[in-house]
Design a protein around this motif. Sequence first.
Motif, short mmCIF file in Angstrom:
data_model
loop_
_atom_site.label_atom_id
_atom_site.label_comp_id
_atom_site.label_asym_id
_atom_site.label_seq_id
_atom_site.Cartn_x
_atom_site.Cartn_y
_atom_site.Cartn_z
N PRO A 251 3.45 10.70 6.09
CA PRO A 251 4.35 11.39 7.03
C PRO A 251 5.78 10.82 7.00
N SER A 252 5.91 9.52 6.69
CA SER A 252 7.22 8.88 6.65
C SER A 252 8.03 9.30 5.43
N ALA B 271 0.83 -1.20 0.00
CA ALA B 271 0.00 0.00 0.00
C ALA B 271 0.86 1.26 0.00
N GLU B 272 2.15 1.12 0.35
CA GLU B 272 3.05 2.26 0.30
C GLU B 272 4.43 1.83 -0.13
N ALA B 273 5.20 2.76 -0.67
CA ALA B 273 6.54 2.44 -1.14
C ALA B 273 7.38 3.71 -1.15
N GLY B 274 8.69 3.55 -1.05
CA GLY B 274 9.60 4.67 -1.17
C GLY B 274 10.03 4.85 -2.62
N VAL B 275 10.64 5.99 -2.92
CA VAL B 275 11.02 6.29 -4.31
C VAL B 275 12.02 5.27 -4.85
N ALA B 276 13.01 4.88 -4.05
CA ALA B 276 14.01 3.91 -4.52
C ALA B 276 13.36 2.57 -4.85
N GLU B 277 12.41 2.16 -4.00
CA GLU B 277 11.68 0.91 -4.21
C GLU B 277 10.86 0.99 -5.51
N ILE B 278 10.20 2.14 -5.72
CA ILE B 278 9.39 2.32 -6.93
C ILE B 278 10.29 2.25 -8.17
N ALA B 279 11.47 2.88 -8.09
CA ALA B 279 12.40 2.87 -9.22
C ALA B 279 12.83 1.43 -9.52
N ARG B 280 13.11 0.68 -8.47
CA ARG B 280 13.54 -0.71 -8.66
C ARG B 280 12.43 -1.54 -9.29
N LEU B 281 11.20 -1.37 -8.79
CA LEU B 281 10.09 -2.19 -9.27
C LEU B 281 9.65 -1.84 -10.69
N THR B 282 9.80 -0.57 -11.06
CA THR B 282 9.36 -0.16 -12.40
C THR B 282 10.49 -0.23 -13.42
N GLY B 283 11.73 -0.29 -12.93
CA GLY B 283 12.87 -0.25 -13.83
C GLY B 283 13.14 1.15 -14.37
N LEU B 284 12.51 2.17 -13.79
CA LEU B 284 12.76 3.54 -14.23
C LEU B 284 13.98 4.11 -13.49
N HIS B 285 14.63 5.09 -14.11
CA HIS B 285 15.75 5.77 -13.47
C HIS B 285 15.26 6.47 -12.21
N ILE B 286 16.10 6.52 -11.20
CA ILE B 286 15.68 7.09 -9.92
C ILE B 286 15.26 8.56 -10.05
N ALA B 287 15.97 9.31 -10.90
CA ALA B 287 15.64 10.73 -11.07
C ALA B 287 14.29 10.89 -11.76
N THR B 288 14.05 10.05 -12.77
CA THR B 288 12.75 10.05 -13.46
C THR B 288 11.64 9.70 -12.48
N THR B 289 11.90 8.66 -11.69
CA THR B 289 10.91 8.21 -10.72
C THR B 289 10.58 9.32 -9.73
N SER B 290 11.62 9.93 -9.22
CA SER B 290 11.45 10.97 -8.22
C SER B 290 10.61 12.13 -8.78
N ARG B 291 10.91 12.52 -10.03
CA ARG B 291 10.19 13.64 -10.66
C ARG B 291 8.72 13.26 -10.90
N LEU B 292 8.50 12.06 -11.45
CA LEU B 292 7.13 11.65 -11.75
C LEU B 292 6.31 11.46 -10.47
N VAL B 293 6.94 10.89 -9.44
CA VAL B 293 6.23 10.71 -8.16
C VAL B 293 5.81 12.07 -7.62
N ALA B 294 6.70 13.04 -7.70
CA ALA B 294 6.37 14.39 -7.19
C ALA B 294 5.17 14.96 -7.96
N GLN B 295 5.16 14.74 -9.28
CA GLN B 295 4.04 15.26 -10.09
C GLN B 295 2.74 14.53 -9.76
N LEU B 296 2.85 13.23 -9.55
CA LEU B 296 1.64 12.44 -9.23
C LEU B 296 1.09 12.83 -7.85
N VAL B 297 1.99 13.17 -6.93
CA VAL B 297 1.56 13.64 -5.61
C VAL B 297 0.87 15.00 -5.76
#
Lengths: 253, 253
Positions: free
Chosen positions: B60-61, B25-51
């Motif tokens: 809060p974590s 139900a929750e995941a960190g950015v590094a975990e999302i990058a690993r699971l999707t195979g996306l670059h960490i910077a791409t993941t971080s940017r897209l996650v921020a936009q989706l938020v």
Amino acid sequence: MARASGEAVLTRAVRILAVFEPDRAEAGVAEIARLTGLHIATTSRLVAQLVELGLLSRLPSGRVGVGMRLWELGQRASPTLSLREAAMPFLEDLHAAIGHHVQLGVLDGTEVIFLERLSAPGSVVNFTRIAGRLPLHASSSGLVLLAHGSHDLQERVLASPLERLTPATVTDPRELRSLLARVRRDGVVITEGHIHPEATGAATPVRDRHGTVVAALGAVLPNDGRAGGVVAALRAAAHGIARAHTARTSDSH
Amino acid sequence: MARASGEAVLTRAVRILAVFEPDRAEAGVAEIARLTGLHIATTSRLVAQLVELGLLSRLPSGRVGVGMRLWELGQRASPTLSLREAAMPFLEDLHAAIGHHVQLGVLDGTEVIFLERLSAPGSVVNFTRIAGRLPLHASSSGLVLLAHGSHDLQERVLASPLERLTPATVTDPRELRSLLARVRRDGVVITEGHIHPEATGAATPVRDRHGTVVAALGAVLPNDGRAGGVVAALRAAAHGIARAHTARTSDSH
């Protein structure tokens, strides 16, 4: 012509998805373009991509509607799925006992959004639906969530224009402030005709294992002065939901 | 470096959203990058936009989970919302009558996806959940949907590898073909231990006003040879759902 950035693409995609509502389950590309203000070519391209991803689906008529994949993505890891699942048996029992609409709402922004609603044919009129929203100051569930919301939220709502839905809606900030104090004191609120002249709302808080109010359990009844009769059943069901939800969240941590 | 096209952005965003499941139900950015195979910077940017858009929410974590807005977009105009709403009172009655899991599934691709499930604590083990999926050949609801599915769908499933979940799962195409014929003839299927050795599934079709099968109504019971006792109740509830759904869809057209 500059290419749309990633952010713009996502923002536009969400604007397109937001076109679809309970009263507009399908739409054509030209209609979507008009409603979103996007160029027709942009709309057509994004709709095709959203269909490809399963977030929208193309109907036999050529119009589009929400795709199963969008429902699935939102549903399966919803932050409120465990709350809803814990609540469901209690909502059923309450619904069977009182024979009118029962519903579970949570706070989202400055509105209450309804996670679940059980209704019976012939029940009194009700404006809520699943995933429907109501303003906090007008609905009984909203008042419960506002009464237990943060100081900032309360000040924000009290400082904003309070829409009058019926002559009974509380729109005076001072009156609303004292109503919120009463809701906190009584642990329940009954609103006669605040949303619709023929309906009375009754709602009570649902707490998590830390005692924090996480939802409002509400009923919508005929406006005949007898809403007081459901208060004990509402309170009991809210306790049951809290207990079941605590058991679930303790299991998974 | 070439800028990601709109299509790539949406595809990547959906890959990120798909990371979240009932068990994650929750995941960190590094975990999302690993699971999707996306670059960490791409993941971080897209996650921020989706938020930012409310499709994901920042906990809060610092980890992220599915946002209320994603649930809302998928829920409020779901193609199956009216079916689910029509079915709910009948699911409740059936659940009260038989005291085990009852569920409503629809076809999506080559799987059954469950729109709704009511269960009781202490019910037999069940692998389904809301928005969960099962393969068509293994589950009773899936067999109903497959039996009434298109010729193309049947041939596609029969030609694909049929996963064996238990020794009882039907994995031989010829045997499956004759099982499907029996399901069409009997209007009900009972699968003893096909998904789990301790559970029996029973399912029956739900039809729309044109007689087309639009869903499967199922129950999951202990594997004690007594599933036949729920068949009449299942059939009656499926008829009720069809009638209520027809009344709704006729109203709105």
